[in-house]
Write an enzyme that holds these catalytic residues in place. Structure first.
Site, PDB file in Angstrom:
ATOM      1  CB  CYS A 186     -53.168 -57.537  70.617  1.00 35.12           C
ATOM      2  SG  CYS A 186     -53.324 -58.900  71.804  1.00 35.12           S
ATOM      3  CB  CYS A 205     -53.083 -53.500  76.835  1.00 34.73           C
ATOM      4  SG  CYS A 205     -51.765 -53.675  75.609  1.00 34.73           S
ATOM      5  CB  CYS A 257     -55.506 -57.023  78.286  1.00 38.83           C
ATOM      6  SG  CYS A 257     -55.279 -58.755  77.826  1.00 38.83           S
TER       7      CYS A 257
END
Length: 361
Positions: free
Chosen positions: A83, A90, A87
């Site tokens: 990714c 996550c 975040c």
């Protein structure tokens, strides 16, 4: 210490390369000897799932709480863990960069369709990152055009999507969900849902317009955590008018976003049941809101990882089954920990084909 780390990384890379080549060769061989398909990957020396089959881990599989086989009506395939966002909460992190070869992924999807799958959701990681979305597009087209699945959907952060992708593959996609946790840029930056200074909200609105233009149902996913729990998103959600707004309570998964071996430490993002309920109460006027607490979410998803192994979350971590490419769907799904009753209770089955939604484009 540095040398040992390098050796371990090299060993893992070599194992993944060997596993991938083995699966490709076996896929070719199975076309010549179709009656033996799926047997080769069960040999003691290894498997397409990337694990070595030993007496020890065979016993671990046997000791699992084996469930009766269930129909994989709706499946979430996380074909990549890579990714471009970071975040902090996550719960499916980039622990490996492995992605199955396209034909092997198609073979697994066909097995799922033959076992009763009606909806496939592609996720990650960020699914548009691998091969700039072309790999994803080919899977989407295959599922809709060849397998004739009623519903094909994607969950993305929206940052890597280009209009030309919609032009090429949009007709085969039913639903595109974009993850957005806040309508304040600063909050998205604090969460890690950003890349550099690019506007996450700018991408969100741009993708929403493309969905309208290319006739793809638009959906929003939000993870409610300590950084956004007091926010009122009513005005923005109303303006964007998604077909569904999935609102998740931040969830801890050992080995993913909690624990010593995790790539994320999400404890600081966790909110209480009361805080989550207060957020929901603030948004009661939003008719498309679909709430999912930790209790509803944990065991009510059929999740396939990058090796096409079902992930069992019942113990607060992701324990993998054997790959469906090795043992078939019926055998692998017994170790999924899937709670079908909760799946139905949380509204997991809904009008998910855009042909049936009767949307005004």
């Amino acid at each position: 210490m540095f040398l040992a780390s390098e050796v371990a990384s090299l060993r893992l890379f070599v194992q993944l390369c060997i596993s991938t080549v083995y699966c490709i060769l076996w896929s070719v061989f199975s076309k010549v000897r179709p009656w033996t398909a799926g047997v080769g990957c069960l040999q003691e020396k290894g498997s397409c799932s990337g694990e070595t089959i030993t007496p020890v881990n065979r016993k671990q599989h046997q000791k699992k709480d084996v469930q009766p086989a269930t129909t994989p009506t709706s499946v979430n395939y996380h074909f990549t863990r890579k990714c471009n966002y970071k975040c902090g909460f996550c719960f499916h992190t980039a622990k490996t960069s492995f992605v199955l070869p396209l034909e092997e992924a198609k073979r697994g999807l066909k097995l799922l369709k033959e076992s009763g799958m009606e909806k496939i959701n592609f996720s990650g990681g960020e699914p548009f990152l691998h091969e700039k979305g072309d790999f994803l597009g080919k899977l989407v087209q295959y599922c809709k055009q060849d397998l004739q699945l009623p519903s094909v959907s994607i969950v993305s952060n929206g940052s890597m999507i280009k209009e030309k992708w919609f032009q090429k593959y949009g007709e085969y996609l039913d639903i595109l969900a974009i993850s957005c946790d806040s309508f304040e840029e600063e909050t998205n930056q604090l969460i890690g849902r950003a890349q550099g200074r690019k506007s996450h909200l700018g991408n969100l609105y741009k993708v929403r317009n493309w969905c309208q233009q290319y006739k793809v149902a638009f959906k929003i996913n939000s993870v409610i955590n300590t950084f956004n729990v007091d926010e009122d998103m009513t005005e923005h959600i109303t303006q964007l008018s998604p077909v569904r707004w999935k609102v998740f309570q931040c969830l801890l998964i050992d080995g993913e976003n909690a624990g010593e071996d995790a790539l994320r430490q999400a404890e600081r993002f966790v909110i209480s049941e009361q805080q989550f309920q207060e957020f929901l109460d603030r948004h009661t006027s939003v008719s498309c809101l679909v709430p999912e607490s930790n209790e509803k979410m944990r065991d009510s998803y059929l999740i396939l990882d990058e090796y096409m192994r079902f992930l069992d979350c019942r113990e607060g971590r992701k324990d993998p089954s054997r790959s469906i490419l090795d043992v078939g769907v019926t055998e692998a799904i017994r170790f999924s920990g899937f709670d079908e009753k909760m799946f139905l209770k949380r509204g997991g089955k809904y009008v998910w084909s855009k042909a049936d939604m009767r949307l005004e484009w």
